[in-house]
Design a protein around this motif. Structure first.
Motif, mmCIF file in Angstrom:
data_model
loop_
_atom_site.group_PDB
_atom_site.id
_atom_site.type_symbol
_atom_site.label_atom_id
_atom_site.label_comp_id
_atom_site.label_asym_id
_atom_site.label_seq_id
_atom_site.Cartn_x
_atom_site.Cartn_y
_atom_site.Cartn_z
ATOM 1 N N GLY A 123 13.317 -1.883 -2.913
ATOM 2 C CA GLY A 123 12.439 -2.579 -3.856
ATOM 3 C C GLY A 123 11.585 -1.587 -4.627
ATOM 4 O O GLY A 123 10.622 -1.051 -4.097
ATOM 5 N N THR A 124 12.004 -1.266 -5.826
ATOM 6 C CA THR A 124 11.235 -0.398 -6.732
ATOM 7 C C THR A 124 11.817 -0.554 -8.126
ATOM 8 O O THR A 124 13.027 -0.719 -8.277
ATOM 9 C CB THR A 124 11.322 1.090 -6.323
ATOM 10 N N ILE A 125 10.943 -0.475 -9.134
ATOM 11 C CA ILE A 125 11.474 -0.614 -10.507
ATOM 12 C C ILE A 125 12.280 0.613 -10.901
ATOM 13 O O ILE A 125 13.021 0.594 -11.876
ATOM 14 C CB ILE A 125 10.337 -0.856 -11.527
ATOM 15 N N ASP A 126 12.146 1.714 -10.135
ATOM 16 C CA ASP A 126 12.758 2.990 -10.544
ATOM 17 C C ASP A 126 14.274 3.037 -10.423
ATOM 18 O O ASP A 126 14.915 3.896 -11.033
ATOM 19 C CB ASP A 126 12.172 4.141 -9.718
ATOM 20 N N ASN A 127 14.859 2.229 -9.547
ATOM 21 C CA ASN A 127 16.317 2.194 -9.338
ATOM 22 C C ASN A 127 16.860 3.530 -8.850
ATOM 23 O O ASN A 127 17.996 3.900 -9.149
ATOM 24 C CB ASN A 127 17.039 1.791 -10.637
ATOM 25 N N GLY A 162 3.197 1.702 -19.127
ATOM 26 C CA GLY A 162 2.497 1.697 -17.832
ATOM 27 C C GLY A 162 2.836 0.503 -16.941
ATOM 28 O O GLY A 162 3.980 0.120 -16.781
ATOM 29 N N TYR A 163 1.756 -0.119 -16.438
ATOM 30 C CA TYR A 163 1.923 -1.135 -15.384
ATOM 31 C C TYR A 163 2.462 -2.466 -15.883
ATOM 32 O O TYR A 163 2.785 -3.345 -15.079
ATOM 33 C CB TYR A 163 0.605 -1.304 -14.624
ATOM 34 N N LEU A 164 2.599 -2.601 -17.202
ATOM 35 C CA LEU A 164 3.301 -3.795 -17.699
ATOM 36 C C LEU A 164 4.669 -3.897 -17.034
ATOM 37 O O LEU A 164 5.187 -4.973 -16.784
ATOM 38 C CB LEU A 164 3.512 -3.668 -19.215
ATOM 39 N N GLN A 165 5.276 -2.716 -16.748
ATOM 40 C CA GLN A 165 6.650 -2.692 -16.231
ATOM 41 C C GLN A 165 6.736 -3.130 -14.771
ATOM 42 O O GLN A 165 7.815 -3.406 -14.265
ATOM 43 C CB GLN A 165 7.218 -1.283 -16.379
ATOM 44 N N ARG A 166 5.617 -3.205 -14.098
ATOM 45 C CA ARG A 166 5.622 -3.491 -12.654
ATOM 46 C C ARG A 166 5.415 -4.979 -12.353
ATOM 47 O O ARG A 166 5.715 -5.445 -11.264
ATOM 48 C CB ARG A 166 4.506 -2.690 -11.984
ATOM 49 N N GLY A 167 4.900 -5.710 -13.368
ATOM 50 C CA GLY A 167 4.542 -7.111 -13.102
ATOM 51 C C GLY A 167 5.469 -8.102 -13.769
ATOM 52 O O GLY A 167 6.467 -7.729 -14.377
ATOM 53 N N ALA A 223 10.857 8.971 -20.630
ATOM 54 C CA ALA A 223 10.544 8.675 -19.231
ATOM 55 C C ALA A 223 9.394 9.577 -18.806
ATOM 56 O O ALA A 223 9.374 10.764 -19.140
ATOM 57 C CB ALA A 223 11.767 8.921 -18.356
ATOM 58 N N GLU A 224 8.474 9.012 -18.019
ATOM 59 C CA GLU A 224 7.280 9.779 -17.629
ATOM 60 C C GLU A 224 7.642 11.056 -16.874
ATOM 61 O O GLU A 224 6.953 12.059 -16.920
ATOM 62 C CB GLU A 224 6.369 8.914 -16.756
ATOM 63 N N GLY A 225 8.805 11.044 -16.201
ATOM 64 C CA GLY A 225 9.219 12.232 -15.444
ATOM 65 C C GLY A 225 9.890 13.281 -16.313
ATOM 66 O O GLY A 225 10.210 14.382 -15.848
ATOM 67 N N SER A 247 0.867 -1.196 0.000
ATOM 68 C CA SER A 247 0.000 0.000 0.000
ATOM 69 C C SER A 247 0.889 1.227 0.000
ATOM 70 O O SER A 247 2.095 1.152 0.223
ATOM 71 C CB SER A 247 -0.869 0.028 1.271
ATOM 72 N N ARG A 248 0.258 2.376 -0.259
ATOM 73 C CA ARG A 248 0.887 3.673 -0.014
ATOM 74 C C ARG A 248 0.031 4.292 1.088
ATOM 75 O O ARG A 248 -1.139 4.585 0.853
ATOM 76 C CB ARG A 248 0.871 4.534 -1.282
ATOM 77 N N SER A 249 0.601 4.392 2.290
ATOM 78 C CA SER A 249 -0.222 4.768 3.439
ATOM 79 C C SER A 249 -0.081 6.250 3.786
ATOM 80 O O SER A 249 0.973 6.700 4.242
ATOM 81 C CB SER A 249 0.180 3.923 4.661
ATOM 82 N N VAL A 276 7.810 5.247 -20.725
ATOM 83 C CA VAL A 276 8.104 4.263 -19.675
ATOM 84 C C VAL A 276 8.014 4.916 -18.299
ATOM 85 O O VAL A 276 8.019 6.139 -18.166
ATOM 86 C CB VAL A 276 9.493 3.629 -19.855
ATOM 87 N N MET A 277 7.948 4.066 -17.257
ATOM 88 C CA MET A 277 7.873 4.539 -15.880
ATOM 89 C C MET A 277 9.244 4.961 -15.356
ATOM 90 O O MET A 277 10.245 4.885 -16.063
ATOM 91 C CB MET A 277 7.293 3.433 -14.995
ATOM 92 N N GLY A 278 9.221 5.435 -14.107
ATOM 93 C CA GLY A 278 10.450 5.871 -13.456
ATOM 94 C C GLY A 278 10.198 7.013 -12.503
ATOM 95 O O GLY A 278 11.087 7.547 -11.888
ATOM 96 N N ARG A 279 8.935 7.415 -12.392
ATOM 97 C CA ARG A 279 8.496 8.536 -11.533
ATOM 98 C C ARG A 279 9.357 9.757 -11.788
ATOM 99 O O ARG A 279 9.063 10.547 -12.658
ATOM 100 C CB ARG A 279 8.472 8.175 -10.049
ATOM 101 N N HIS A 280 10.489 9.935 -11.077
ATOM 102 C CA HIS A 280 11.337 11.114 -11.300
ATOM 103 C C HIS A 280 12.709 10.745 -11.865
ATOM 104 O O HIS A 280 13.598 11.590 -11.927
ATOM 105 C CB HIS A 280 11.551 11.849 -9.978
#
Ligand code: F6P
Length: 320
Positions: free
Chosen positions: A124-128, A249-254, A221-223, A71-73, A168-172
């Motif tokens: 643990g994150t795909i962003d590295n 998108g979420y293909l990269q997370r699974g 990159a999305e950022g 989760s993100r709490s 592709v993903m990577g947030r920032h």
């Protein structure tokens, strides 16, 4: 120390399950008991947990996602929320906590350490993009997922003389974009760490297409800039290049973790347990210059690794 807790937090990433398995089985191997906390910090606040044994973590090493869910709490970002989590751990005789997650999750773990509950974070994150490590769990699998997708998209780009834009993903961070771009032979890679205007993109493509190149791959990159913005620009300024857009998108997370991710998860899990058994109270496990180390949270900022400048220059030199 008798009992440790383990949870996964933030965006899921491939090999989180391999890390859960390693923490659990290595802790039991060292004579500890293990409590699995479900749904990350949100589940911690609400006391959602189950005792883990060797069999609990059987058959998960090859599975994407997280067996404990995540989760993100928002509540855990408050002092009151963290106190609820801390009190639950103490009341349930959990002597230390292993947190598997990204930057936000590590911040939460650091706060628990400050409150007196020993924690260790497994990146643990795909962003590295985490301090204290050159490698985060899930990154290698995500890059290979992007590589496979781009190679499929390239078939159409080649057959139809198109410019294929892939977001592709990577947030920032631009690690996924840069590594997948270099690996798949992209002509252009747009990342937040390096400014490249659309005009520069245009000039790069015009130059290569003047040398009889008929199709190109742009990875953004999305950022940095959205794929939609790149597509809009290309349609307005280069309709003749038949631009197309795919947002991965979420293909990269699974997906099943790569060999490298599953192996690193197993080694990171062992290191995390050994750190706690040695009396450690607050550190992030990581790969730094080919060594697996545990760096105290307060020192991790000294080990924040950026993109490889040479790789960035090379991808564009080879993309002409
Ligand atoms: O941090 C991992 C990540 O996949 C980022 O690359 C992405 O921007 C973000 O999570 C998406 O967050 P959410 O899963 O909350 O949509």
């Amino acid at each position: 120390m008798n009992k440790i807790g383990v949870l996964t937090s933030g965006g899921d990433s491939p090999s989180m399950n391999a890390a859960i398995r390693s923490v659990t089985r290595y802790a039991i191997y060292k004579g500890l008991t293990v409590e699995g906390i479900q749904r990350g910090y949100e589940g911690l606040i609400h006391g959602e947990s189950l005792a883990l044994n060797r069999r609990s973590v059987g058959g998960i090493i090859h599975r994407g996602g997280t067996h404990l869910r995540t989760s993100r709490s928002e509540e855990f970002m408050t002092k009151e929320g963290r106190l609820k989590g801390y009190n639950w751990l103490v009341q349930n005789h959990i002597d230390a906590l292993v947190v598997i997650g990204g930057n936000g999750s590590m911040k939460g773990a650091e706060k628990l350490s400050e409150m007196g509950l020993p924690t260790v974070t497994i990146p643990g994150t795909i962003d590295n993009d985490m301090a204290g490590t050159q490698y985060t769990l899930g990154y290698d699998t995500a890059v290979n997922t992007v590589l496979e997708a781009v190679n499929r998209i390239r078939d159409t780009a080649v057959s139809h003389d198109r410019v294929a834009i892939i977001e592709v993903m990577g947030r920032h961070a631009g690690f996924i974009a840069l590594e997948s771009g270099l690996s798949c032979g992209a002509e252009i890679v747009l990342i937040p760490e390096k400014k490249m205007s659309m005009e520069e993109v245009s000039h790069h493509l015009e130059a290569s297409h003047k040398q009889w190149k008929k199709n190109s791959i742009i990875i953004t990159a999305e950022g940095a800039v959205s794929g939609a913005e790149v597509l809009q620009y290309m349609k307005a300024h280069h309709p003749e290049m038949n631009p197309s857009l795919t947002v991965l998108g979420y293909l990269q997370r699974g997906g099943a973790p790569s060999a490298r991710d599953a192996k690193m998860a197993s080694l990171f899990g062992q290191k995390a347990v050994e750190y706690l058994l040695s009396g450690g109270t607050g550190a992030v496990v990581g790969l730094i210059h080919d060594n697996i180390v545990a760096t105290p949270y307060e020192e991790a900022g000294q080990f924040q690794f950026g993109i490889d400048e040479n790789e960035y220059e090379l991808v564009h030199a080879l993309g002409m």
